[in-house]
Design a protein around this motif. Structure first.
Motif, PDB file in Angstrom:
ATOM      1  N   GLU A  94      21.757  23.612  20.809  1.00 62.17           N
ATOM      2  CA  GLU A  94      20.849  22.724  20.845  1.00 62.17           C
ATOM      3  C   GLU A  94      19.755  23.252  20.408  1.00 62.17           C
ATOM      4  OE1 GLU A  94      19.308  20.848  25.041  1.00 62.17           O
ATOM      5  OE2 GLU A  94      21.399  21.169  24.782  1.00 62.17           O
ATOM      6  N   GLY A  95      18.879  22.053  19.452  1.00 67.42           N
ATOM      7  CA  GLY A  95      17.414  21.904  18.654  1.00 67.42           C
ATOM      8  C   GLY A  95      17.149  20.728  18.461  1.00 67.42           C
ATOM      9  N   THR A  96      16.173  21.029  17.780  1.00 67.30           N
ATOM     10  CA  THR A  96      15.542  20.181  16.870  1.00 67.30           C
ATOM     11  C   THR A  96      15.697  20.669  15.358  1.00 67.30           C
ATOM     12  OG1 THR A  96      13.388  19.356  17.713  1.00 67.30           O
ATOM     13  CG2 THR A  96      13.184  18.868  16.260  1.00 67.30           C
ATOM     14  N   TYR A  97      16.505  19.369  14.850  1.00 70.86           N
ATOM     15  CA  TYR A  97      16.266  19.703  13.256  1.00 70.86           C
ATOM     16  C   TYR A  97      15.987  18.843  12.080  1.00 70.86           C
ATOM     17  CZ  TYR A  97      20.447  22.779  14.851  1.00 70.86           C
ATOM     18  OH  TYR A  97      20.971  23.927  15.511  1.00 70.86           O
ATOM     19  N   TYR A  98      15.569  19.071  11.424  1.00 67.57           N
ATOM     20  CA  TYR A  98      14.667  18.026  10.471  1.00 67.57           C
ATOM     21  C   TYR A  98      15.976  17.895   9.418  1.00 67.57           C
ATOM     22  CZ  TYR A  98      10.687  18.745  13.153  1.00 67.57           C
ATOM     23  OH  TYR A  98      10.761  19.263  14.145  1.00 67.57           O
ATOM     24  N   PHE A  99      15.386  16.762   8.182  1.00 67.02           N
ATOM     25  CA  PHE A  99      16.143  16.486   6.858  1.00 67.02           C
ATOM     26  C   PHE A  99      15.265  16.544   5.378  1.00 67.02           C
ATOM     27  CE2 PHE A  99      18.629  14.054   9.790  1.00 67.02           C
ATOM     28  CZ  PHE A  99      19.316  13.661   9.571  1.00 67.02           C
ATOM     29  N   ASP A 100      15.401  17.314   5.136  1.00 60.00           N
ATOM     30  CA  ASP A 100      14.627  17.422   3.479  1.00 60.00           C
ATOM     31  C   ASP A 100      15.754  16.710   2.778  1.00 60.00           C
ATOM     32  OD1 ASP A 100      13.595  17.755   1.232  1.00 60.00           O
ATOM     33  OD2 ASP A 100      13.498  20.193   1.122  1.00 60.00           O
TER      34      ASP A 100
END
Length: 71
Positions: A53-59
């Motif tokens: 679990e955690g924070t994810y980003y998109f490039d």
């Protein structure tokens, strides 16, 4: 975006004629999974197993309109 661990399905769409690429990144900016890398219009999906679990980003690299749906 905050994700719980488990399987997540990404539905991806692009209407442009050029490159369409999306990487899923962790909270430190490390590449986790290449979701799409295509030229031209695209409409598809990819399932990814999130280990923690955690924070994810998109490039995102895209020409034209794009859309991401998450399930």
């Amino acid at each position: 975006m905050l994700f719980r661990s488990g399987l997540i399905k990404f539905s991806l769409k692009n209407t442009g004629s050029g490159h369409f690429g999306i990487w899923l990144l962790d909270n430190e900016g490390n590449n986790i999974e290449l979701l799409v890398n295509e030229i031209g219009p695209f409409d598809g999906s990819k399932a990814v197993g999130i280990r923690r679990e955690g924070t994810y980003y998109f490039d995102i690299s895209a020409e034209g309109n794009w859309e991401i749906s998450i399930q």
